[in-house]
Scaffold this motif. Structure first.
Motif, short mmCIF file in Angstrom:
data_model
loop_
_atom_site.label_atom_id
_atom_site.label_comp_id
_atom_site.label_asym_id
_atom_site.label_seq_id
_atom_site.Cartn_x
_atom_site.Cartn_y
_atom_site.Cartn_z
N ARG A 40 92.73 11.04 17.46
CA ARG A 40 94.15 11.28 16.99
C ARG A 40 95.21 11.74 17.75
NH1 ARG A 40 95.44 12.04 11.46
NH2 ARG A 40 93.26 12.33 10.93
N ASP A 41 96.32 11.03 17.78
CA ASP A 41 97.48 11.19 18.55
C ASP A 41 98.51 11.34 17.66
OD1 ASP A 41 98.40 8.85 18.05
OD2 ASP A 41 98.04 8.21 19.92
N GLU A 42 99.87 11.52 18.31
CA GLU A 42 101.12 11.72 17.35
C GLU A 42 101.37 10.66 16.49
OE1 GLU A 42 100.66 12.35 20.64
OE2 GLU A 42 101.22 14.55 20.81
N LYS A 43 100.90 9.37 16.72
CA LYS A 43 100.94 8.16 16.10
C LYS A 43 99.92 7.93 14.96
CE LYS A 43 102.90 6.23 20.28
NZ LYS A 43 102.69 5.04 21.30
N GLY A 44 98.89 8.80 15.02
CA GLY A 44 97.74 8.67 13.81
C GLY A 44 96.49 8.27 14.76
N LEU A 45 95.73 7.46 13.98
CA LEU A 45 94.08 7.23 14.43
C LEU A 45 94.15 5.72 15.09
CD1 LEU A 45 92.13 8.46 11.11
CD2 LEU A 45 92.33 9.57 13.47
N GLN A 46 93.36 5.82 16.28
CA GLN A 46 93.04 4.60 16.99
C GLN A 46 91.40 4.59 17.15
OE1 GLN A 46 95.54 6.62 18.43
NE2 GLN A 46 97.02 5.40 17.05
N THR A 47 90.80 3.44 17.14
CA THR A 47 89.33 3.47 17.30
C THR A 47 89.25 3.73 18.92
OG1 THR A 47 89.27 1.84 15.57
CG2 THR A 47 87.59 1.97 17.00
N LEU A 48 88.21 4.62 19.17
CA LEU A 48 87.92 4.70 20.55
C LEU A 48 87.01 3.66 21.01
CD1 LEU A 48 86.58 8.42 20.18
CD2 LEU A 48 88.55 7.81 21.51
N PRO A 49 87.14 3.37 22.45
CA PRO A 49 86.53 2.24 23.08
C PRO A 49 84.78 2.59 23.11
CG PRO A 49 87.56 3.78 24.67
CD PRO A 49 88.17 4.15 23.39
N GLN A 50 84.59 3.89 23.22
CA GLN A 50 83.06 4.09 23.08
C GLN A 50 82.72 4.93 21.95
OE1 GLN A 50 81.88 5.78 27.04
NE2 GLN A 50 80.77 3.88 27.19
N GLN A 51 81.84 4.99 21.24
CA GLN A 51 81.39 5.68 19.95
C GLN A 51 80.49 6.84 20.54
OE1 GLN A 51 80.45 2.32 17.42
NE2 GLN A 51 82.37 2.46 16.34
N HIS A 52 80.40 7.97 19.93
CA HIS A 52 79.50 9.07 20.51
C HIS A 52 79.20 9.58 18.90
CE1 HIS A 52 81.64 8.36 24.14
NE2 HIS A 52 82.95 9.07 23.74
N ILE A 53 77.70 10.21 19.52
CA ILE A 53 77.20 11.07 18.23
C ILE A 53 77.40 12.41 18.81
CG2 ILE A 53 75.08 11.83 17.40
CD1 ILE A 53 76.21 9.30 16.21
N ASP A 54 77.52 13.39 17.89
CA ASP A 54 77.67 14.84 18.39
C ASP A 54 77.26 15.53 17.14
OD1 ASP A 54 78.09 17.72 18.69
OD2 ASP A 54 80.25 17.55 18.17
N THR A 55 75.74 16.17 17.42
CA THR A 55 75.07 16.65 16.06
C THR A 55 75.04 18.29 16.20
OG1 THR A 55 72.75 17.09 16.72
CG2 THR A 55 73.81 14.78 16.03
N GLY A 56 75.22 19.05 15.30
CA GLY A 56 74.91 20.59 15.26
C GLY A 56 74.08 21.15 14.00
N MET A 57 73.12 22.01 14.42
CA MET A 57 72.22 22.58 13.47
C MET A 57 72.03 24.15 13.69
SD MET A 57 68.80 21.38 11.75
CE MET A 57 67.89 20.75 13.33
N GLY A 58 72.53 25.07 13.02
CA GLY A 58 72.45 26.55 13.21
C GLY A 58 71.08 27.04 13.26
N LEU A 59 70.69 27.33 14.33
CA LEU A 59 69.11 27.80 14.84
C LEU A 59 68.75 29.00 13.69
CD1 LEU A 59 66.46 28.01 16.34
CD2 LEU A 59 67.74 29.56 17.65
N GLU A 60 69.60 29.76 13.43
CA GLU A 60 69.36 31.06 12.44
C GLU A 60 68.96 30.33 11.13
OE1 GLU A 60 71.29 32.71 15.92
OE2 GLU A 60 71.87 30.95 14.36
N ARG A 61 69.87 29.53 10.57
CA ARG A 61 69.85 29.11 9.18
C ARG A 61 68.44 28.26 9.04
NH1 ARG A 61 75.47 26.78 6.67
NH2 ARG A 61 76.65 28.53 7.08
N LEU A 62 68.24 27.34 10.06
CA LEU A 62 66.80 26.54 10.14
C LEU A 62 65.70 27.58 10.20
CD1 LEU A 62 65.58 23.81 10.02
CD2 LEU A 62 65.62 23.95 12.61
N ALA A 63 65.71 28.55 11.11
CA ALA A 63 64.59 29.45 10.94
C ALA A 63 64.37 30.07 9.83
CB ALA A 63 64.95 30.51 12.21
N SER A 64 65.59 30.57 9.05
CA SER A 64 65.32 31.29 7.72
C SER A 64 64.70 30.29 6.53
CB SER A 64 66.71 31.84 7.19
OG SER A 64 67.37 30.57 6.65
N ILE A 65 64.67 28.91 6.89
CA ILE A 65 64.16 28.29 6.09
C ILE A 65 62.83 27.97 6.28
CG2 ILE A 65 64.02 25.68 5.18
CD1 ILE A 65 67.05 25.60 5.33
N LEU A 66 62.66 27.77 7.62
CA LEU A 66 61.19 27.80 7.93
C LEU A 66 60.31 29.09 7.83
CD1 LEU A 66 61.83 25.42 11.46
CD2 LEU A 66 60.93 24.59 9.07
#
Length: 908
Positions: A287-313
């Protein structure tokens, strides 16, 4: 309790919780049944809704069961092992939670922060980051300031934290949605053993700018029924790094703690029993001042809270009930005068006792990790946030738990013991953390008293005027200046029969945030247009055949490097179709070759000119270079066209201001010598915390707990001067990073990411060895002279030295000699010299304003004080002599009068 634990194990076995044949030898042995199964949940409900069975008792009850206990350490290691061992992800260490080398971030607030250069397309091709395709880790995060700020929510509920660990996995232009979703499902259901019937997935439902993410939806439908695959709006399912930059739709995984029901309506409803545990971000746009453009490369970024997962387990309904918080709660309870932790929240926690426990435990972790990573409480930026965090904890402890002053510092050893094995930096820095927390806690105690006094006076004024509402500005003053959390001000108001203008407080808070944003924006721009190459721009350059700039000439002197303009970048983007930048235009120029040094490693960028050449090689125009920065290997020369015009394909010549470079280089080289000298004088505990090298001075920030003495300053200065006198050779070589790291005594900056291969700069045979890409002299003799002109505090535990070299240092030495002669002359004067004390006072004032060695200044101040003291004592002695003579005269007169039988005398 032990009997209850055994009873639960036997009952669980009877219900089929454990299944024979599970391999205990495999690190990825599938759990024998789903965690929190309905049978176990029902059994617990029959016994008690609040039944609690501690992990330690469960482990003691059965050694067989111990292998199935999901300790927080086990949860963390299992995550990283899964991605590294099964799917070839790099084990990436956690970066510091206080990113000292990234001024744009108060704290590391997500696992992706250290990978930001990759997402922005600004990674140096020689950096280890440029080689990453897949990565996984557990990142230390703090969300207590800036855009992501959970501070005021911490303590009120059971799942917000200012410090937490983010389990993360990444793909950089490698795999995308299918693999990310498949890996998540496999890890959660087959490795951690979560019940699939309790899992829900969300996806982006689309809006006017971006279409519905049907691809992610359909992938989830392979694993989940349609009613548990939920489309959501951009607020919940479109992730953005900031107002501009890489972004994309995301898919969240939610877990229902209760089970045996349709909880789809509770997803993203902030319900404590239906919680988000994992967010998978598909970074595919910019995203820039003109709006959204498709990136030349696509990435994955995942995040999981350790404390929340530990509370479930661990089958806990609260993050704060997991194993790592219990030792901290036990320590807090030793100081609490209102009882132990009981787990109440919101309206049930009438006295705020349990809110206080949670906030204090969380804040103890935050302060410990932040200080261990080099941040310290102070009055600016992240330091100010840390100070507020500490004061919030102290206020809760003393006001709500009735704990004695000084209680908070006793929690630090517990935090270190609990987390020290996974994060050895806590153990290494425990003493420093304790000292800083102790000082801050003691300083706040008096402020706490003033805050309570302020509120009491406010209460009296309101009641005299018949008022009932504490103004938002007053509540904000207590919050911002006195460190009082809003909820505690509300509690004090309630106890006094008053209410707080919360809306007014919120307006004051927003006004402060706006002032802060405006100040940052103004400081960043400096009045010039913002020119920065991020992912979209670096991709455009690559797509248009522009190669990374060859800047191998940057270490040479007096090289007028010929080059060709590859791109011209202005406020509205790249200039194309033959458009040229003309006189007065502020633009950035990308060249195929450059002899300019781009700002890096604390050294300011070169300045100078880029000359425009005709086909015959004649100069037909010029461009004033005022700043130079590197973005993903592309060197952007920023400045203004002075005359003529320039466009893609123009032939130019780099004309660096080498006279300025010759002033910068000795300052950089002597910074290395200074670093080594400080370690020699103060010990190996000294660590670089920042630096600045320009044509006027060098500045060096380092870790040290107290001000340097005049003796230490003198010793440090003399070691640097000795290096110059010895005319030590300064050499450099480029080595593979792994090989360079094995060099004996090599120094590198805490938290810095170095390229591979890396440039190693060496001074003398053994004076200094550092990783550095900056410009340097070839011999320390070129520095001519060295003087430390100031040593001061930057923050608690961080000192700053400012020093000068060459002509400026020579002048400082000459001025110092003048003051030395002046003081020596005054020392020869007799103590009874008229107005000697005033002369000394004048010298002191003149010396304070003098530009001389800090060590010499300290020494001369002591000598001037001795002159003043000598003069004052002489004055006192002279006065005492006059009094004695007067008294002797009176005595003699009286004796004569008595002898002559006079009845009266007259004394003059």
């Amino acid at each position: 309790m032990r009997f209850a634990a055994l009873e639960l194990i036997m009952a669980a076995a009877h219900l089929g919780w454990f299944v024979s044949g599970a391999s205990r030898g495999s690190s990825f042995a599938t759990r024998s049944a789903f965690v929190g199964s309905s049978a176990v949940r029902n059994m617990q409900t029959v016994k008690s809704k609040r039944a609690r069975i501690s992990l330690s008792n469960l482990s003691a009850a059965s050694s067989e069961a111990s292998d199935d206990v999901w300790t927080t350490n086990k949860v963390r290691s299992t995550f990283v092992d899964f991605f590294a061992d099964r799917y070839d992800h790099t084990r990436q260490p956690s970066s510091a939670c206080a990113p000292l080398n990234d001024p744009t971030l108060l704290f590391t607030n997500a696992g992706m922060n250290q990978f930001k250069p990759i997402f922005l397309g600004q990674t140096d091709p020689s950096s280890p980051l440029a080689q990453l395709k897949r990565a996984a880790n557990s990142q230390k995060c703090i969300r207590a300031g800036g855009k992501h700020n959970d501070l005021e929510d911490v303590g009120r509920d059971t799942y917000h934290h200012t410090f937490f660990e983010m389990l993360g996995s990444w793909s950089f232009g490698d795999y995308f949605k299918k693999e990310a979703i498949d890996y998540a499902w496999e890890l959660l259901t087959e490795v951690y053993g979560l019940d699939p019937e309790r899992l829900y997935a969300t996806y982006f439902a689309g809006d006017e700018n971006v279409e519905e993410d049907i691809e992610a939806r359909d992938m989830w439908l392979k694993y989940l029924p349609a009613e548990r695959v939920i489309g959501c709006d951009a607020k919940d399912n479109f992730w953005e790094m900031g107002d501009t930059g890489p972004c994309g739709p995301c898919s969240e995984i939610h877990f229902d703690r209760i089970g045996n029901r349709d909880a789809s309506a509770l997803v993203n409803a902030d319900h404590p029993d239906v919680i988000e545990i994992w967010n998978i971000v598909f970074i595919q746009y910019n995203r820039d001042e003109k709006g959204l453009q498709t990136l030349p490369q696509q990435h994955i970024d995942t995040g999981m809270g350790l404390e929340r997962l530990a509370s479930i387990l661990q089958d806990k309904t609260s993050n704060y009930d997991i194993d790592v918080f219990q030792p901290i709660f036990d320590k807090i309870a030793e100081h609490s005068q209102v009882g132990p932790y009981s787990g109440l929240v919101l309206d049930d926690d009438v006295t705020l006792k349990d809110t206080a426990y949670r906030a204090i435990a969380d804040h103890a972790r935050t302060l410990s990790f932040a200080i261990a990573d080099g941040a310290v409480p102070n009055n600016e930026g992240r330091g100010y946030v840390l100070r507020r965090v500490l004061r919030r904890a102290t206020r809760y402890g003393q006001q709500i738990l009735k704990a004695p002053p000084g209680f908070f510092q006793t929690l630090i050893p517990v935090v270190v013991e609990t987390f020290g094995e996974a994060f050895p930096e806590l153990v290494k820095n425990q003493e420093t953390i304790m000292e800083i927390v102790k000082e801050e806690e003691e300083a706040f105690s008096s402020m706490l008293e003033r805050g309570i006094k302020y509120f009491n006076e406010l209460e009296s004024d309101l009641k005299e005027q018949g008022g009932k509402k504490v103004g938002g500005d007053k509540a904000f003053f207590l919050y911002d200046t006195m460190g009082f959390p809003l909820d505690l001000t509300e509690l004090m108001a309630e106890e006094a029969g008053l209410v707080v203008d919360v809306d007014g407080f919120s307006k004051e808070m927003e006004a402060q945030k706006k002032r802060s944003r405006d100040a940052r924006s103004a400081a960043k721009s400096g009045g010039a247009p913002q020119l920065e190459l991020i992912a979209e721009q670096t991709a455009w350059l690559a797509d248009n055949g522009v190669l990374a700039t060859d800047d191998s000439f940057k270490h040479e002197l007096d090289a007028e490097t010929p080059a060709t303009v590859q791109a011209v970048f202005g406020p509205d983007g790249f200039l194309t179709d033959g458009v040229e930048a003309e006189s007065g235009d502020f633009v950035g120029i990308v060249l195929d070759k450059s002899s300019y040094y781009a700002e890096a490693g604390g050294q300011e960028a070169d300045i100078g000119k880029i000359l425009f050449l005709s086909d015959e090689g004649e100069v037909v125009g010029s461009f004033a270079v005022t700043d130079v920065k590197a973005y993903g290997g592309f060197i952007l020369h920023k400045g203004a066209v002075e005359e003529g015009s320039v466009g893609v394909g123009s032939t130019v010549k780099c004309q660096v201001d080498y006279e300025r470079r010759r002033l910068v280089a000795p300052n950089h080289s002597m910074t290395h010598v200074l670093n080594a000298a400080l370690r020699s004088v103060l010990g190996d505990g000294v660590e670089q915390r920042g630096s600045l090298c320009n044509d006027e001075k060098l500045r060096f920030d380092f870790s040290h707990k107290k001000a340097m003495s005049a003796k230490q300053l003198r010793a440090t200065e003399e070691l640097c001067q000795k290096s110059i006198a010895n005319k030590e050779e300064v050499t450099s070589e480029v080595l593979p990073l792994a090989e360079a790291q094995e060099i004996d005594g090599v120094q590198c900056v805490f938290g810095e990411v170095y390229p591979d291969p890396v440039r190693v700069v060496k001074v003398g045979s053994d004076t200094s060895v550092e990783f550095c890409g900056g410009t340097h002299v070839t011999n320390t003799d070129e520095a001519q002279a060295f003087v430390i002109v100031e040593e001061t505090a930057v923050a608690k535990g961080i000192r700053r030295i400012s020093a000068v070299t060459r002509d400026i240092a020579v002048k400082a030495i000459a001025e110092g000699s003048k003051f030395e002669a002046m003081v020596a002359e005054a020392e020869q004067l007799s103590a009874d010299t008229p107005d000697l004390d005033k002369q000394a006072g004048g010298m002191r004032k003149e010396l304070d304003g003098g530009f001389v060695s800090a060590a010499l200044k300290s020494e001369l101040r002591a000598r001037i004080e001795a002159i003043q003291k000598k003069a004052i004592e002489a004055k006192k002695a002279a006065l005492a002599g006059r009094v004695d003579r007067c008294l002797n005269d009176v005595k003699a007169t009286l004796e004569t009068a008595v002898a002559e039988n006079k009845r009266a005398i007259v004394l003059n």
